[in-house]
Design an enzyme around this catalytic site. Structure first.
Site, PDB file in Angstrom:
ATOM      1  N   GLU A   1       0.779  -1.234   0.115  1.00 43.41           N
ATOM      2  CA  GLU A   1       0.039  -0.013  -0.220  1.00 43.41           C
ATOM      3  C   GLU A   1       0.930   1.373   0.122  1.00 43.41           C
ATOM      4  O   GLU A   1       0.612   2.197  -0.616  1.00 43.41           O
ATOM      5  CB  GLU A   1      -0.947  -0.027   1.147  1.00 43.41           C
TER       6      GLU A   1
ATOM      7  N   GLU B   1       2.150   1.652  -3.392  1.00 42.14           N
ATOM      8  CA  GLU B   1       1.080   2.104  -4.316  1.00 42.14           C
ATOM      9  C   GLU B   1       0.785   3.751  -4.041  1.00 42.14           C
ATOM     10  O   GLU B   1       0.544   4.639  -5.112  1.00 42.14           O
ATOM     11  CB  GLU B   1      -0.333   1.427  -4.096  1.00 42.14           C
TER      12      GLU B   1
ATOM     13  N   CYS C   1      -8.282  -2.418   3.428  1.00 37.88           N
ATOM     14  CA  CYS C   1      -8.114  -3.708   4.358  1.00 37.88           C
ATOM     15  C   CYS C   1      -9.422  -4.042   5.005  1.00 37.88           C
ATOM     16  O   CYS C   1      -9.428  -4.951   5.581  1.00 37.88           O
ATOM     17  CB  CYS C   1      -6.962  -3.738   5.073  1.00 37.88           C
TER      18      CYS C   1
ATOM     19  N   SER D   1      -7.241   1.708  -2.547  1.00 37.26           N
ATOM     20  CA  SER D   1      -6.053   1.001  -2.871  1.00 37.26           C
ATOM     21  C   SER D   1      -6.308  -0.324  -3.561  1.00 37.26           C
ATOM     22  O   SER D   1      -7.428  -1.070  -3.119  1.00 37.26           O
ATOM     23  CB  SER D   1      -5.421   0.680  -1.621  1.00 37.26           C
TER      24      SER D   1
ATOM     25  N   LYS E   1     -15.213 -10.392   7.550  1.00 38.49           N
ATOM     26  CA  LYS E   1     -14.351 -11.103   6.970  1.00 38.49           C
ATOM     27  C   LYS E   1     -14.823 -12.641   6.278  1.00 38.49           C
ATOM     28  O   LYS E   1     -14.179 -13.165   5.571  1.00 38.49           O
ATOM     29  CB  LYS E   1     -13.044 -11.534   8.012  1.00 38.49           C
TER      30      LYS E   1
ATOM     31  N   GLU F   1     -15.676 -11.907   3.039  1.00 38.80           N
ATOM     32  CA  GLU F   1     -14.538 -11.361   2.028  1.00 38.80           C
ATOM     33  C   GLU F   1     -14.150 -12.620   1.688  1.00 38.80           C
ATOM     34  O   GLU F   1     -13.537 -12.973   0.486  1.00 38.80           O
ATOM     35  CB  GLU F   1     -13.520 -10.489   3.120  1.00 38.80           C
TER      36      GLU F   1
ATOM     37  N   GLU G   1     -13.271 -13.649  -6.449  1.00 34.84           N
ATOM     38  CA  GLU G   1     -11.858 -13.255  -6.882  1.00 34.84           C
ATOM     39  C   GLU G   1     -10.562 -13.619  -5.661  1.00 34.84           C
ATOM     40  O   GLU G   1      -9.722 -13.650  -6.100  1.00 34.84           O
ATOM     41  CB  GLU G   1     -11.901 -11.665  -7.139  1.00 34.84           C
TER      42      GLU G   1
ATOM     43  N   CYS H   1     -10.925  -2.358  14.413  1.00 30.54           N
ATOM     44  CA  CYS H   1     -11.123  -3.732  14.553  1.00 30.54           C
ATOM     45  C   CYS H   1     -11.296  -4.225  15.976  1.00 30.54           C
ATOM     46  O   CYS H   1     -11.912  -5.269  16.354  1.00 30.54           O
ATOM     47  CB  CYS H   1     -10.098  -4.687  13.857  1.00 30.54           C
TER      48      CYS H   1
HETATM   49 FE1  SF4 Z   1     -13.712  -3.406   9.297  1.00 28.84          FE
HETATM   50 FE2  SF4 Z   1     -14.713  -3.965  11.733  1.00 28.84          FE
HETATM   51 FE3  SF4 Z   1     -13.721  -5.865  10.173  1.00 28.84          FE
HETATM   52 FE4  SF4 Z   1     -12.124  -4.402  11.333  1.00 28.84          FE
HETATM   53  S1  SF4 Z   1     -13.681  -5.546  12.331  1.00 28.84           S
HETATM   54  S2  SF4 Z   1     -12.025  -5.126   9.259  1.00 28.84           S
HETATM   55  S3  SF4 Z   1     -13.269  -2.387  11.084  1.00 28.84           S
HETATM   56  S4  SF4 Z   1     -15.501  -4.412   9.664  1.00 28.84           S
END
Ligand code: SF4
Length: 396
Positions: free
Chosen positions: A156, A159, A176, A196, A235, A238, A243, A381
């Site tokens: 990053e 970049e 992220c 990014s 996550k 994600e 992809e 997080c």
């Molecule tokens: Fe984003 Fe919340 Fe997941 Fe951290 S815990 S990556 S701030 S959604």
């Protein structure tokens, strides 16, 4: 509306969050956090009296509404009417599958919070015990996501330098946080070019596991089962993106467990967590930087990136590695940073309602910033939707 005695269908259409209206006590905390903290209105009340429900508009499925999967609704629900999708059974199955080589990565934001979930005193750092517990659960290798947080920063940072030098799209937003990425995709797709292009540390680890690690250990990618321990419900989604996979078929990360789910597995196994002897992460990624460790808190990614970018451009070691102005619990923080005699402005926002303010500045052409960090959850997080209940912070 159905009668009060009728069993309502459970909505598990969303990849991260499950809603069970039968448990709902209509306290409205989920509505409040979604509207006031995140600036979205996924949930609201419908109906009157006994028939009143907390639900989505037109009773749509959670998969069909603007939901970022951040899990803040689950984090504040006092009765478990909204909770993360439970992936513990899938992980137990993988651990017991003798054909699978099961490895796990651990995010920076959980190495204190797990202790809180397991009744250790508030603020205890439990990294060594956490690694020992994961080995007892049956994971073959335990790796540190801080290693790929360091990779993220290198990528990053370069970049950003490239964009500044070439005059490419600025400001650049961090990429992220999957809750933030979902928000941009669903509400502001015209902002894509500002994001990014770097994968998150979770996904960089998954990609490395199924390529570099697979080759080094001489194990087929499809025989490696990658688990992540994250503070985050977004996550889970994600990791399911096509992809983020080998040839669109084999996911780079096979399963994501929240802090709460890991604590549940430790309890299921009857492990006396507090008495465990501390262990270290497996090599090669046991050596990581302090910059990676601060990824878990709002401002951490920005501070880590500035340490790298300034040192590269100034071509000398930093006088001080600490950037106090991007620390703290402010909703939006900003700082001026001088690189090679020129000052650039950077900003850090926590929660999506604060992110929206910065997006509107970019759209209006009035944004004074070169680089912006966004984290969807309050405090970053550490206040994620998968953390132990009661850790979400108040944000200005
Ligand atoms: Fe984003 Fe919340 Fe997941 Fe951290 S815990 S990556 S701030 S959604």
């Amino acid at each position: 509306f159905p009668s009060v005695l009728e069993k309502l269908p459970i909505d598990d259409s969303n990849p991260s969050i499950v809603r069970d209206p039968n448990r709902c006590i209509k306290c409205g905390r989920c509505i409040d956090v979604c509207k006031t903290v995140q600036g979205i209105s996924v949930l609201d009340t419908m109906g009157r009296g006994h028939d009143m429900q907390v639900t989505t508009a037109y009773h749509k499925l959670l998969s069909d509404v603007v939901c970022t999967y951040c899990g803040q609704c689950a984090a504040v629900c006092p009765v478990g009417a909204i909770h993360e999708k439970d992936d513990t059974d899938r992980v137990w199955s993988a651990i017991h599958d003798t054909n699978k080589h099961v490895i796990v990565q651990v995010a920076p934001a959980i190495r204190v919070s797990l202790g809180e979930e397991l009744n250790l005193s508030f603020g205890s750092i439990v990294t060594g015990k956490l690694i020992a517990a994961l080995k007892m659960l049956g994971f073959t290798k335990v790796f540190d996501t801080n290693f790929t947080a360091d990779l993220t920063i290198i990528e990053e940072g370069h970049e950003l330098i490239d964009r500044i030098k070439k005059g490419d799209t600025l400001p650049m937003f961090t990429s992220c946080c999957p809750g933030w990425i979902n928000y941009v995709e669903q509400k502001h797709p015209d902002m894509f070019k500002h994001l990014s292009t770097c994968k998150s540390p979770q996904q960089m680890f998954g990609a490395l596991a199924k390529s570099y690690y697979s080759q080094r250990e001489n194990i087929k990618p499809e025989d490696i089962y990658v688990v992540s321990i994250m503070p985050c419900t977004a996550k889970k989604y994600e990791a399911q993106r096509t992809e983020m996979s080998v040839n669109g078929i084999d996911p780079d990360v096979d399963a994501v467990l929240t802090t709460r789910e890991l604590a549940k597995m430790i309890k299921q196994m009857g492990i006396d967590f507090n008495s465990l002897r501390e262990m270290r992460f497996d090599k090669p990624d046991e050596v990581t930087s302090g910059a990676a460790a601060i990824f878990g808190a709002t401002g951490g990614v920005m501070e880590a990136a500035l340490r790298t970018v300034i040192e590269i451009l100034d071509e000398k070691p930093l006088d001080s590695i600490e950037f106090d102005k991007v620390r703290g619990m402010g909703g939006i923080k900003e700082a001026g940073v001088t690189i090679k005699g020129e000052t650039i402005k950077v900003a850090v926002a926590q929660t999506l309602s604060n992110a929206e303010i910065l997006i509107q500045q970019v759209k209006a052409g009035t944004s004074p910033y070169t680089f912006i960090e966004i984290m969807a959850c309050p405090g970053g997080c550490v206040g994620g939707g998968g953390q132990p209940y009661g850790t979400t912070h108040q944000v200005s």
